[in-house]
Design an enzyme around this catalytic site. Sequence first.
Site, PDB file in Angstrom:
ATOM      1  N   TYR A 103     -14.007  19.445  38.034  1.00 50.90           N
ATOM      2  CA  TYR A 103     -13.875  18.173  38.805  1.00 50.90           C
ATOM      3  C   TYR A 103     -15.103  17.186  38.400  1.00 50.90           C
ATOM      4  CZ  TYR A 103     -14.215  15.536  43.172  1.00 50.90           C
ATOM      5  OH  TYR A 103     -14.283  14.788  44.264  1.00 50.90           O
TER       6      TYR A 103
ATOM      7  N   LYS B 218      -9.853  17.165  36.971  1.00 54.57           N
ATOM      8  CA  LYS B 218      -9.685  16.339  37.807  1.00 54.57           C
ATOM      9  C   LYS B 218     -10.545  15.035  37.329  1.00 54.57           C
ATOM     10  CE  LYS B 218     -10.745  15.503  42.608  1.00 54.57           C
ATOM     11  NZ  LYS B 218     -10.939  14.252  42.831  1.00 54.57           N
TER      12      LYS B 218
END
Length: 289
Positions: free
Chosen positions: A133, A161
């Site tokens: 992330y 992400k």
Amino acid sequence: MKGVFTALINSFDEKGNINEQGLREIVRYNIDVSQVDGLYVNGSTGENFMLSPEEKKKVFEIVKDEAGEEVELIAQVGALNIFEAKELAAYATDLGYGALSAVTPFYYKFDFEEIKDYYNSILEDVDNQMLIYSIPALTGVNMDLKQFGELFENEKITGVKFTAPDFFLLERLRHAYPEKLIFSGFDEMLLPASVLGIDGAIGSTFNVNGRKAKDILKAVHSGDLNEARKLQKESNDLITAILGNGLYQTIKEVLKDKGVDAGYCRQPMKKPNDEQVSGAKEISRTFLN
Ligand code: HMN
């Protein structure tokens, strides 16, 4: 693991306790009305960094119990306490989450070797895949192409992400790692990201605007860029209004207007004032009918 994933909002009661029934209703709304492909649980939007480890587990449990096998589930387990991150990774994996994700460690200025060690340690005892992330605007952690490549050497790290407006790096990543999953993280930039060949998107506004996000991806895949631009413009009118009225408070108030018990944010986030509540109602009725 592809398509539109909602960064799931959380529901708290007036005192700040997790509102289980409200959270269940949010999950249902995302599956039944927003019709997203999956849920990203305990991300920034879920107010994760204000929860205790026990509360994070409770959220993982409630969401899995409500969603079952209906949609894909990604568990965000990143934490500065590595033991907590490992425990959450094992816990979510046992519950049946199809993927993990962990925010890059933040606050202290960790060097890249430390960041790499963090991911490899979280994954060493767990049989699951991991999406990095990356959200430099909130963490201050900027990684380059080569560093992503080094993290990707761990086969359990299957993607990223990517929440950054850096389309140069996004294109370079796509080109260099065609086998890795790339989810874009800024809903207002879904169209340009999808033109570059992302596998999906993870975002907060999909709690209420998931169907249109899916239509943007569909239009891009079928080569209809005029339609994609029209849908992104409509989405951005909505996103502009939401951001102008207070992001999380407005998503919750819009959900309430749709009959979902989305509750409040947790302190130190504020409760919405009267103006925000009526602003959200107007947004709900103007853009999301
Ligand atoms: C999460 O972890 O909750 C998210 O996936 C965060 C997500 O990328 C959102 N980013 C931030 O809130 C910083 C976006 O959905 C964002 O809210 C949206 O694009 C509006 O700017």
